[in-house]
Write a protein that holds these residues in place. Sequence first.
Motif, PDB file in Angstrom:
ATOM      1  N   UNK A 159       0.796  -5.052   2.988  1.00  0.00           N
ATOM      2  CA  UNK A 159       1.347  -5.117   1.648  1.00  0.00           C
ATOM      3  C   UNK A 159       2.754  -5.693   1.671  1.00  0.00           C
ATOM      4  N   UNK A 160       3.586  -5.157   0.797  1.00  0.00           N
ATOM      5  CA  UNK A 160       4.960  -5.659   0.679  1.00  0.00           C
ATOM      6  C   UNK A 160       5.970  -4.515   0.814  1.00  0.00           C
ATOM      7  N   UNK A 161       5.920  -3.774   1.926  1.00  0.00           N
ATOM      8  CA  UNK A 161       6.823  -2.630   2.072  1.00  0.00           C
ATOM      9  C   UNK A 161       8.294  -3.037   2.113  1.00  0.00           C
ATOM     10  N   UNK A 162       8.591  -4.221   2.642  1.00  0.00           N
ATOM     11  CA  UNK A 162       9.983  -4.672   2.703  1.00  0.00           C
ATOM     12  C   UNK A 162      10.553  -4.856   1.301  1.00  0.00           C
ATOM     13  N   UNK A 163       9.794  -5.502   0.448  1.00  0.00           N
ATOM     14  CA  UNK A 163      10.259  -5.717  -0.921  1.00  0.00           C
ATOM     15  C   UNK A 163      10.361  -4.396  -1.670  1.00  0.00           C
ATOM     16  N   UNK A 164       9.374  -3.531  -1.482  1.00  0.00           N
ATOM     17  CA  UNK A 164       9.421  -2.213  -2.118  1.00  0.00           C
ATOM     18  C   UNK A 164      10.672  -1.455  -1.700  1.00  0.00           C
ATOM     19  N   UNK A 165      10.964  -1.433  -0.397  1.00  0.00           N
ATOM     20  CA  UNK A 165      12.129  -0.710   0.104  1.00  0.00           C
ATOM     21  C   UNK A 165      13.426  -1.265  -0.477  1.00  0.00           C
ATOM     22  N   UNK A 166      13.529  -2.586  -0.536  1.00  0.00           N
ATOM     23  CA  UNK A 166      14.744  -3.204  -1.078  1.00  0.00           C
ATOM     24  C   UNK A 166      14.908  -2.875  -2.562  1.00  0.00           C
ATOM     25  N   UNK A 167      13.800  -2.837  -3.298  1.00  0.00           N
ATOM     26  CA  UNK A 167      13.889  -2.504  -4.720  1.00  0.00           C
ATOM     27  C   UNK A 167      14.246  -1.041  -4.927  1.00  0.00           C
ATOM     28  N   UNK A 168      13.729  -0.162  -4.074  1.00  0.00           N
ATOM     29  CA  UNK A 168      14.114   1.256  -4.154  1.00  0.00           C
ATOM     30  C   UNK A 168      15.605   1.401  -3.850  1.00  0.00           C
ATOM     31  N   UNK A 187      11.355  -4.856  13.195  1.00  0.00           N
ATOM     32  CA  UNK A 187      12.486  -5.660  13.659  1.00  0.00           C
ATOM     33  C   UNK A 187      13.203  -6.326  12.497  1.00  0.00           C
ATOM     34  N   UNK A 188      12.457  -6.803  11.506  1.00  0.00           N
ATOM     35  CA  UNK A 188      13.093  -7.421  10.330  1.00  0.00           C
ATOM     36  C   UNK A 188      13.932  -6.407   9.568  1.00  0.00           C
ATOM     37  N   UNK A 189      13.388  -5.212   9.382  1.00  0.00           N
ATOM     38  CA  UNK A 189      14.071  -4.234   8.544  1.00  0.00           C
ATOM     39  C   UNK A 189      15.325  -3.662   9.206  1.00  0.00           C
ATOM     40  N   UNK A 190      15.388  -3.700  10.529  1.00  0.00           N
ATOM     41  CA  UNK A 190      16.604  -3.206  11.193  1.00  0.00           C
ATOM     42  C   UNK A 190      17.824  -4.035  10.815  1.00  0.00           C
ATOM     43  N   UNK A 191      17.609  -5.247  10.342  1.00  0.00           N
ATOM     44  CA  UNK A 191      18.728  -6.117   9.974  1.00  0.00           C
ATOM     45  C   UNK A 191      19.091  -6.017   8.496  1.00  0.00           C
ATOM     46  N   UNK A 192      18.371  -5.186   7.731  1.00  0.00           N
ATOM     47  CA  UNK A 192      18.613  -5.083   6.293  1.00  0.00           C
ATOM     48  C   UNK A 192      19.491  -3.862   6.016  1.00  0.00           C
ATOM     49  N   UNK A 193      20.694  -4.055   5.492  1.00  0.00           N
ATOM     50  CA  UNK A 193      21.576  -2.909   5.194  1.00  0.00           C
ATOM     51  C   UNK A 193      20.950  -1.986   4.151  1.00  0.00           C
ATOM     52  N   UNK A 194      21.162  -0.694   4.338  1.00  0.00           N
ATOM     53  CA  UNK A 194      20.704   0.279   3.352  1.00  0.00           C
ATOM     54  C   UNK A 194      19.297   0.783   3.566  1.00  0.00           C
ATOM     55  N   UNK A 195      18.572   0.225   4.554  1.00  0.00           N
ATOM     56  CA  UNK A 195      17.219   0.684   4.841  1.00  0.00           C
ATOM     57  C   UNK A 195      17.199   1.410   6.180  1.00  0.00           C
ATOM     58  N   UNK A 196      16.265   2.348   6.313  1.00  0.00           N
ATOM     59  CA  UNK A 196      16.076   3.063   7.576  1.00  0.00           C
ATOM     60  C   UNK A 196      14.637   2.826   8.034  1.00  0.00           C
ATOM     61  N   UNK A 197      14.424   1.853   8.913  1.00  0.00           N
ATOM     62  CA  UNK A 197      13.061   1.597   9.383  1.00  0.00           C
ATOM     63  C   UNK A 197      12.675   2.513  10.536  1.00  0.00           C
ATOM     64  N   UNK A 198      11.415   2.898  10.559  1.00  0.00           N
ATOM     65  CA  UNK A 198      10.848   3.672  11.666  1.00  0.00           C
ATOM     66  C   UNK A 198       9.602   2.932  12.147  1.00  0.00           C
ATOM     67  N   UNK A 199       9.371   2.950  13.433  1.00  0.00           N
ATOM     68  CA  UNK A 199       8.153   2.332  13.952  1.00  0.00           C
ATOM     69  C   UNK A 199       7.010   3.350  13.835  1.00  0.00           C
TER      70      UNK A 199
END
Length: 353
Positions: free
Chosen positions: A213-222, A242-254
């Motif tokens: 899906x589009x979890x990256x976009x969802x996370x950024x919108x949240x 790996x992409x999300x680790x570079x996005x400020x304000x998000x906490x990615x987990x594997x």
Amino acid sequence: MSHVAIISASIGAGHDGAAAELARRLGAAGYKTDRYDLLELLPRSLALLLTTGYYRQLAAAPWSYQATVRVFDRAAPTGFAAWAVHGADRRILRLVRPDTVAVVSTYPLASQVLGRLRRTGFLRVPVISYLTDPSVHRTWIAAGVDRCLATYDVTAIEARRLGAAGVRRVAPAVSPDFRPAGTDAEVAAARRAFRLPPTGKLALVVAGSLGLGRPERTACEVAGTGLATPVVVCGRYRTLYQRLTAVPGLVPLSWVDDMPTLLRAVDLVVHNGGGLTSLEALATGLPVLTYRPLPGHGQANASVLDRAGIIPWIRYPEQLSTVLRRTLDRSASVPADVAPDPAGAIIDCALSR
């Protein structure tokens, strides 16, 4: 000691998760169980088509998966699907032991195989389908299946409408480890375990075991609402992590092995599938929202859960902030569910043969 065989499929994690919990409960009731993967019982070429086709369609051409789901949600294509998996017949029959008293399916095509074997007399023990989705796709409904277990009233109604036999409403097959946090200290400990922010609201964004899906976009919108910090479970999708680790304000987990603890660390769940994780979140006492659901089963589940008043579906981005604020301000609770234990329903069916 009697034996129950459970057939799932390693497509995503929801079918296997339900199978594991049913096996645990049946074991606690004194039954021996074995779990089998339908993909390992099918000819290799067909198993590969099912697994790679599912992932590639959703990842590269979601519209094609939506079309596939719609096409097979009719009687004739479902009949073709049932015929296509006949290559598993002999292997499944070899799994049935003299002490086997029931065979359980947590995957629709497994129900098709088992229903045919039961209907034609090759399988002489009861067959039970445990529906893992709130929406009922026609491939779940197979003549010959003795009992069909549904975790929502609306699901049971739809299964009966489609002609399923022996439909029973049961409690979800969710581990008792999924429970609300008892104290603020337990929440704080859960956050420390995952190195999450110790204060502020946390919204868990989940997209299944494959991160589809589009979890990256969802996370950024949240994150853009300023109401909660998104914690994104990327599953087995390493590139997404790996992409999300570079996005400020998000906490990615594997990949997360301890989902019960993680759910006790957050304040809300935003999902796109409507399967096992939503049931686990509800059992933990968390509010759940559907946003940007996957085509096919994701949108079907979103519609059913929204209409039933169980999980709201945010259909438009401009609604996100309002619904998120309203949901975070409202205290959640574990829904009272007095439906029978699904393991008990399986045992009752086995004993009534």
